[in-house]
Design an enzyme around this catalytic site. Structure first.
Site, PDB file in Angstrom:
ATOM      1  N   THR A  48      33.531  52.991  38.140  1.00 22.90           N
ATOM      2  CA  THR A  48      34.283  54.157  38.584  1.00 22.90           C
ATOM      3  C   THR A  48      35.731  53.765  38.903  1.00 22.90           C
ATOM      4  OG1 THR A  48      32.265  55.041  39.581  1.00 22.90           O
ATOM      5  CG2 THR A  48      34.348  55.994  40.318  1.00 22.90           C
ATOM      6  N   GLU A  49      36.686  54.488  38.308  1.00 22.53           N
ATOM      7  CA  GLU A  49      38.114  54.276  38.557  1.00 22.53           C
ATOM      8  C   GLU A  49      38.573  52.848  38.250  1.00 22.53           C
ATOM      9  OE1 GLU A  49      39.469  56.965  38.908  1.00 22.53           O
ATOM     10  OE2 GLU A  49      38.134  58.321  39.969  1.00 22.53           O
ATOM     11  N   LEU A  50      37.861  52.176  37.349  1.00 28.13           N
ATOM     12  CA  LEU A  50      38.129  50.784  36.982  1.00 28.13           C
ATOM     13  C   LEU A  50      38.061  49.843  38.189  1.00 28.13           C
ATOM     14  CD1 LEU A  50      40.991  50.960  34.290  1.00 28.13           C
ATOM     15  CD2 LEU A  50      38.527  50.841  33.935  1.00 28.13           C
ATOM     16  N   TRP A  86      42.520  51.441  39.187  1.00 24.33           N
ATOM     17  CA  TRP A  86      43.693  51.839  38.395  1.00 24.33           C
ATOM     18  C   TRP A  86      44.528  52.907  39.094  1.00 24.33           C
ATOM     19  CZ3 TRP A  86      41.969  54.739  33.275  1.00 24.33           C
ATOM     20  CH2 TRP A  86      41.239  55.868  33.595  1.00 24.33           C
TER      21      TRP A  86
END
Length: 403
Positions: free
Chosen positions: A146-148, A301
């Site tokens: 999730t979300e890098l 990120w």
């Protein structure tokens, strides 16, 4: 050996909560805004998913499979697509059948479980792995959290779940002098290969493309290819362009020229001849890791900081997050399908993102994706829902204890 371009898109739609008032607690346990979820999903399907899937399919066919692309699609998004726009799932299946598209695994509910609950993280990853097999007939070998979100410890856990490749952010404070344009290895688990987002070039498309005050405007495929070449002019094996799929047609509407740009880019890249296209799992087979990457603290990120403060950066967010996961033990004892389903949806990172109180450099980005007028409204609405959910969990737990 030619350097490569790895083009990856993330597909996600949150399960939006309805306006849930204090007086609903204990009386009404339907938490979701079905009308908004259906309306928004169908709009994005028409503006983004269907036209972009058709565009990419045409590009694959025209280049005889030389153009390659990868996707991760959250379980939350797949549920909504199955319910409201099954034709989009059909179009993704057509892409899967080309052999030029890789589907990447992630957490089923786009959750932050990796930060607090190894058990729930594993549960969601394996659930999503089964989901991709069910809907697209593929078994994923690459992973994006999730979300890098990534750290050395999370990377080790991901490898132990069977993944050899992981995507994350080429965060400046982690990279230092190093370039994101290489394959790296995990620090605690060197067998895990890491692909790092080139955030400068990715954000040129995702955030700056339509900005008429940007020095790079207007961005043509030819100009962008020259920037790609410049990026590897002093060395580099791979340029990783990672972005939200909703960039195309939703965040940037058709009038900006974003579809024309994407239609031209594969042809321009292949005609130039400097690069080929590659998927994440192919990349980590083709290229050896040049170094181990040490990431002791969690990165993502998001925002200038590239950390997790977009979701867990204030007391509101941490209060909601901790109260939610404090219910985990009881939920696993109960193993109730309906409670688990609601637990999954309440874990979606979007709910915590809406509570963010950043109002400086990243404030506009947060407002752009927020259905609430203030972070405090988001917090109050979420906590009302969570209060009702906790009552249900405690009630079922007491019944089970008394059996």
């Amino acid at each position: 050996m030619k350097p490569s371009i790895c083009l990856y898109f993330h597909v996600h739609q949150p399960t939006r909560l309805r306006l849930y008032r204090f007086f609903d607690i204990g009386k009404d346990s339907h938490y979701y805004d079905d009308f908004a979820n259906r309306t928004i999903l169908k709009r994005i399907a028409q503006k983004c998913y269907l036209p972009m899937n058709e565009l990419l399919l045409e590009a694959i066919k025209e280049t005889k499979g030389a153009f390659k692309v990868s996707f991760s699609i959250t379980g939350s998004a797949i549920e909504q697509l199955d319910r409201y726009a099954p034709e989009v799932l059909d179009s993704f299946r057509k892409l899967a059948e080309t052999g030029s598209v890789e589907f990447i695994c992630e957490t089923y509910n786009h959750s932050l479980a990796s930060l607090t609950s190894p058990t729930e993280f594993k549960h969601q990853v394996l659930k999503q792995k089964d989901n991709l097999q069910k809907y697209f007939g593929v078994t994923p070998t690459a992973f994006r959290n999730t979300e890098l979100i990534y750290s050395d410890a999370i990377g080790k856990a991901v490898y132990e779940l069977g993944f050899k490749t992981m995507l994350t952010e080429g965060a400046r404070h982690i990279m230092g002098w190093k370039s994101p344009n290489y394959v790296y290895a995990g620090d605690l688990q060197p067998k895990l290969k890491l692909l790092l987002r080139n955030y400068a070039l990715s954000d040129d498309i995702a955030f700056r493309f339509a900005d008429r005050n940007w020095s790079g405007w207007p961005l043509s495929a030819e100009k962008f290819v020259s920037w790609l070449k410049s990026s590897v002019s002093e060395g580099g094996d791979i340029v990783n362009l990672f972005m939200d799929y909703e960039t195309f047609g939703e965040h940037l509407n058709e009038n900006t020229g974003i579809f024309d740009f994407m239609r031209a880019l594969p042809k321009e890249v292949l005609a130039d001849g400097t690069f080929d296209f590659i998927t994440p799992s192919q990349a980590t087979k083709k290229y050896k890791a040049v170094d181990e990457l040490s990431v002791p603290e969690v990165i993502s990120w998001a925002d200038e900081e590239r950390d997790v403060t977009a979701w867990l950066g204030n007391e509101l967010q941490n209060d909601a997050f901790n109260k939610l996961y404090s219910l985990s033990e009881k939920l696993y004892i109960l193993n109730d399908p309906q409670l688990f389903e609601d637990f999954g949806h309440l874990q979606e990172s979007d709910h915590f993102y809406y509570m963010c109180t950043k109002f400086f450099s990243d404030g506009e980005v947060h407002k752009r994706f927020n259905p609430y007028d203030t972070p405090y409204e988001a917090f109050i609405n979420y906590m009302n829902v969570l209060s009702d959910f906790a009552i249900r969990v405690d009630r079922e737990y007491e019944l089970k204890q008394n059996d």
